[in-house]
Design a protein around this motif. Structure first.
Motif, PDB file in Angstrom:
ATOM      1  N   ALA A  27       4.741  -9.787   1.885  1.00 47.40           N
ATOM      2  CA  ALA A  27       3.997  -8.865   1.811  1.00 47.40           C
ATOM      3  C   ALA A  27       4.080  -8.186   0.444  1.00 47.40           C
ATOM      4  O   ALA A  27       4.095  -8.896  -0.594  1.00 47.40           O
ATOM      5  CB  ALA A  27       5.621  -7.944   1.905  1.00 47.40           C
ATOM      6  N   LEU A  28       2.541  -7.597   0.560  1.00 47.57           N
ATOM      7  CA  LEU A  28       1.538  -7.103  -0.294  1.00 47.57           C
ATOM      8  C   LEU A  28       2.487  -6.087  -0.919  1.00 47.57           C
ATOM      9  O   LEU A  28       2.208  -5.407   0.308  1.00 47.57           O
ATOM     10  CB  LEU A  28       0.321  -7.376  -0.203  1.00 47.57           C
ATOM     11  N   SER A  29       2.768  -5.770  -2.334  1.00 46.07           N
ATOM     12  CA  SER A  29       3.440  -4.286  -2.522  1.00 46.07           C
ATOM     13  C   SER A  29       2.562  -4.446  -3.837  1.00 46.07           C
ATOM     14  O   SER A  29       3.408  -3.696  -4.780  1.00 46.07           O
ATOM     15  CB  SER A  29       4.823  -5.151  -3.521  1.00 46.07           C
ATOM     16  N   GLU A  30       1.180  -4.786  -4.138  1.00 47.83           N
ATOM     17  CA  GLU A  30       0.598  -3.839  -5.074  1.00 47.83           C
ATOM     18  C   GLU A  30       0.243  -2.819  -4.333  1.00 47.83           C
ATOM     19  O   GLU A  30      -0.509  -2.258  -3.059  1.00 47.83           O
ATOM     20  CB  GLU A  30       0.053  -4.788  -5.625  1.00 47.83           C
ATOM     21  N   ILE A  31      -0.106  -1.526  -5.699  1.00 47.03           N
ATOM     22  CA  ILE A  31      -0.621  -0.725  -5.234  1.00 47.03           C
ATOM     23  C   ILE A  31      -2.198  -0.313  -5.323  1.00 47.03           C
ATOM     24  O   ILE A  31      -2.557  -0.697  -6.491  1.00 47.03           O
ATOM     25  CB  ILE A  31      -0.049   0.824  -4.996  1.00 47.03           C
ATOM     26  N   ASN A  32      -3.191  -0.071  -4.349  1.00 45.70           N
ATOM     27  CA  ASN A  32      -4.587   0.005  -4.628  1.00 45.70           C
ATOM     28  C   ASN A  32      -5.054   1.266  -5.840  1.00 45.70           C
ATOM     29  O   ASN A  32      -4.709   2.297  -5.185  1.00 45.70           O
ATOM     30  CB  ASN A  32      -5.304  -0.557  -3.378  1.00 45.70           C
ATOM     31  N   VAL A  33      -5.267   1.043  -7.279  1.00 41.43           N
ATOM     32  CA  VAL A  33      -5.457   2.540  -7.345  1.00 41.43           C
ATOM     33  C   VAL A  33      -6.745   2.564  -7.840  1.00 41.43           C
ATOM     34  O   VAL A  33      -7.437   3.761  -8.159  1.00 41.43           O
ATOM     35  CB  VAL A  33      -4.690   2.245  -9.136  1.00 41.43           C
TER      36      VAL A  33
END
Length: 164
Positions: A27-33
């Motif tokens: 799962a991609l756990s990064e936030i697109n800021v």
């Protein structure tokens, strides 16, 4: 003992590739800021444009001083003095004789701070009379509002003094 080119530390992993469980990606756990930054920049621009419009509506040219700004309080009482000597409480014109009664009625108590905004070209006597009237009316917290960025009160360096 000879080391082969297909040992455990090589990039190919010894010729065999391991697969993750089931071959699925994690799962991609990064936030697109990027959208957050876009929204914040728009809000910053809106507040930068609207902030100068939120000041009291009587136009006066404040004198410049080196003093820093004070902490803002909620809806202070403001007395403005124009260059011609006309007085305003908040944004409404008032005669000098009616200044103290109107402020007492608006403040309720005399401990509320009063801000005096005087035009830099207003006479010193007009500002002094207003401040004296406020003081004799019982107001103990009277503040002069100035603009920042004025001349320094420190001595001038020798290189800045005129030759003579």
């Amino acid at each position: 003992m000879a080391i082969s080119s297909h040992d455990a530390f090589s990039a190919s992993g010894g010729g065999r590739r391991r697969r993750r469980r089931g071959g699925r990606r994690g799962a991609l756990s990064e936030i697109n800021v990027t959208p957050l930054v876009d929204v914040m920049l728009v809000l910053l621009i809106v507040f930068m444009i609207s902030a100068p419009l939120l000041t009291v509506g009587v136009p006066v040219e404040l004198p410049k001083t080196e003093a820093g700004s004070m902490q803002d309080q909620s809806e202070p009482l403001t007395v403005s003095i124009r260059a011609d000597g006309s007085l305003f409480v908040q944004e409404e014109p008032v005669a000098f004789a009616g200044l103290s009664p109107r402020l007492r009625a608006m403040a309720g108590d005399t401990t509320k701070p009063i801000y005096v905004r005087a035009d830099g070209r207003a006479s010193y006597s007009a500002v002094a009379q207003v401040m004296a009237a406020l003081s004799t009316s019982g107001f103990s917290s009277i503040n002069l509002i100035t603009d920042t960025g004025g001349p320094s009160s420190g001595g001038t360096p020798a290189s800045d003094k005129p030759a003579g």
